[in-house]
Design an enzyme around this catalytic site. Structure first.
Site, PDB file in Angstrom:
ATOM      1  N   SER A 271       0.992   0.674 -12.945  1.00 37.10           N
ATOM      2  CA  SER A 271       1.307   2.187 -13.153  1.00 37.10           C
ATOM      3  C   SER A 271       1.283   2.604 -14.315  1.00 37.10           C
ATOM      4  O   SER A 271       0.110   2.628 -14.984  1.00 37.10           O
ATOM      5  CB  SER A 271       2.443   2.328 -12.093  1.00 37.10           C
ATOM      6  OG  SER A 271       2.592   3.817 -11.610  1.00 37.10           O
ATOM      7  N   ASP A 294      -2.821  -1.040 -10.464  1.00 41.85           N
ATOM      8  CA  ASP A 294      -2.654   0.246 -10.074  1.00 41.85           C
ATOM      9  C   ASP A 294      -2.418   1.271 -10.688  1.00 41.85           C
ATOM     10  O   ASP A 294      -1.437   1.836 -10.579  1.00 41.85           O
ATOM     11  CB  ASP A 294      -1.780   0.174  -8.649  1.00 41.85           C
ATOM     12  CG  ASP A 294      -2.076   0.871  -7.463  1.00 41.85           C
ATOM     13  OD1 ASP A 294      -3.330   1.231  -7.382  1.00 41.85           O
ATOM     14  OD2 ASP A 294      -1.371   1.233  -6.491  1.00 41.85           O
ATOM     15  N   HIS A 349       1.627   1.159  -3.439  1.00 46.20           N
ATOM     16  CA  HIS A 349       1.593   0.992  -4.915  1.00 46.20           C
ATOM     17  C   HIS A 349       2.616  -0.017  -5.196  1.00 46.20           C
ATOM     18  O   HIS A 349       2.868  -0.642  -6.274  1.00 46.20           O
ATOM     19  CB  HIS A 349       2.116   2.465  -5.314  1.00 46.20           C
ATOM     20  CG  HIS A 349       1.835   2.530  -7.059  1.00 46.20           C
ATOM     21  ND1 HIS A 349       0.931   2.286  -7.625  1.00 46.20           N
ATOM     22  CD2 HIS A 349       2.792   3.191  -7.888  1.00 46.20           C
ATOM     23  CE1 HIS A 349       1.128   2.692  -8.931  1.00 46.20           C
ATOM     24  NE2 HIS A 349       2.401   3.030  -8.875  1.00 46.20           N
TER      25      HIS A 349
END
EC number: 3.1.1.47
Length: 436
Positions: A271, A294, A349
């Site tokens: 992230s 991600d 996620h």
């Protein structure tokens, strides 16, 4: 990492609604809930409604795994790391997953929730252990490739243990940086030696608010610097320079002397940590390759793609990336540059984070901590694809090439590059739930 989705797990509606209701106005809820009857009731109801495992998986590699924390010095300019490494002795206790009460407080402040929620989280998760032996001695006699790991927004050093432990079990030393840029749920430092000796921690909590682009870019630059600083410090330890771990744990830091394969260094992050991978690669050529899990592309500069010669691997969830994110990622695909991208089908996620294992199937899916895919299957694919990439681009003499096909998305649970669906996000990249 998108804090609103991550921390929804810890809302009372997830499990307190399942126990017998009582009137909070007439009692101290913390005292009441600490009775053994209510602890057992809450925990049992949570497990009953979850229908799944609640443990972080062990490493599948041939090495036992040890774990310790390292802090390079005083003030908030020091490096703070959780280290996973091949261990030679299993006769040590398992490491605590979330090591201090203040981290639970930080999680709740990130949410904007009441302090009671933090106490409840500590009650439920404060004793959870991970399958890594705390302060176990390093397995010496080998030189290990090194991975610097960068956590996501609202996270901290210890909640990616499923990845760190798996990589360490295959012969890597993994240093998970805890960032001091106010993007961690919580972190701490010692102002000076007397503060360290007395255990007087100075805490930094997540900076709440809708931060503008420039502030996120400032954080991203700091994160990249912290990753490079951590690498420099570990390399100095490897060289045998006299250093001290100011945490003063029962781990001999000198064991690390001569333990690193200095030519085989990579960076991985999730992230905001995925964005940190990109930033760090653009600034520090000592990292030979990177894996962005991600990545949150919002703070990534428009021209940074031209500054990264190293191989870069994007491993995404199925629906997190927006159309704008995908356009940014496409810019990294340039002639003569090694780039790969896959997505894990049916994943969300938070399938990359330990919290995907902290609750069972029903609650996990309801709160977007689990996708449709089994969490262990998703994590296994993420780790195996990462290992194959690391072998290829670090030049490792291992058998990880058996998973080379995963890098190309060749699996029923993977999606190859540029066939990945996109999702709607807010302007700051916060994940929004897609319709099925």
């Amino acid at each position: 990492m998108a804090p609103p989705k991550l921390h929804t797990l810890f809302c009372l509606s997830g499990f307190l609604a399942l126990v017998h209701p009582f009137d909070w106005r007439d009692l101290d809820p913390v005292t009441y809930i600490q009775s053994s009857v209510w602890i057992q009731r809450i925990q049992s109801e949570l497990l009953i409604t979850s229908f799944g495992h609640t443990t972080i998986p062990k490493g599948n590699g041939p090495y036992s795994v040890g774990c310790t924390d390292l802090m390079s010095g005083y003030t908030n300019q020091s490096s703070f790391l959780r280290l996973y490494y091949p261990s030679q002795d299993n006769d040590f206790p398992d490491a605590l997953w979330i090591p201090n009460e203040e981290y639970f407080q930080g999680l709740t402040e990130t949410l904007g929730a009441s302090s009671f929620l933090g106490k409840l989280l500590k009650l439920l998760y404060g004793s959870v252990k991970v399958p890594a032996k705390w302060n176990s001695p390093l397995k010496t006699g080998e030189k290990y490739p090194l991975i610097i790991f960068s956590h996501g927004l609202g996270a901290f050093r210890s909640i990616y243990s499923a990845i760190g432990i798996e990589l360490a079990s295959h012969g890597f030393i993994v240093a998970a940086v805890e960032h001091r840029d106010e993007s961690a749920a919580a972190t701490y430092y010692f102002q000076d030696a007397p503060a360290a000796e007395s255990g007087n921690r100075s805490w930094i909590y997540y900076k709440v608010g809708n931060l503008e682009t420039e502030e996120r870019k400032r954080q991203l630059r700091q994160r990249g610097e912290e990753c490079s600083q951590a690498l420099s410090w570990l390399l100095s330890i490897d060289e045998g320079e006299p250093v001290k771990n100011v945490l003063d744990l029962n781990f001999d830091i000198q064991q690390l002397k001569g333990s690193l394969d200095r030519s085989k260094v990579a960076i991985i992050g999730h992230s905001f940590g995925g964005a940190t991978v990109i930033q760090t690669l653009s600034e520090d050529q000592r990292f030979r390759c990177g894996i962005a899990l991600d990545p949150w592309m919002f703070p990534v500069g428009e021209d940074v793609h031209s500054k990264i010669p190293q191989p870069l691997f994007f491993i995404n969830s199925e629906y997190f990336q927006s159309a704008n994110d995908t356009k940014k990622i496409e810019k990294f695909y340039q002639p003569q540059k090694e780039r790969k991208m896959i997505a894990v089908k049916g994943s969300v996620h938070h399938n990359f984070v330990d919290f995907t294992f902290a609750t069972g199937k029903i609650i996990g899916q309801m709160l977007s901590l689990k996708g449709k895919i089994d969490s262990e299957v998703a994590m296994d694919l993420i780790n195996k694809a990462s290992l194959a990439f690391l072998q290829k681009y670090l030049g490792l003499d291992k058998n990880f090439d058996q998973w080379n096909s995963l890098m190309e998305g060749d699996d029923e649970n993977l999606i190859p590059e540029f066939t990945i669906p996109t999702t709607m996000q807010s302007s700051t990249g916060t994940e929004q739930r897609n319709p099925d």
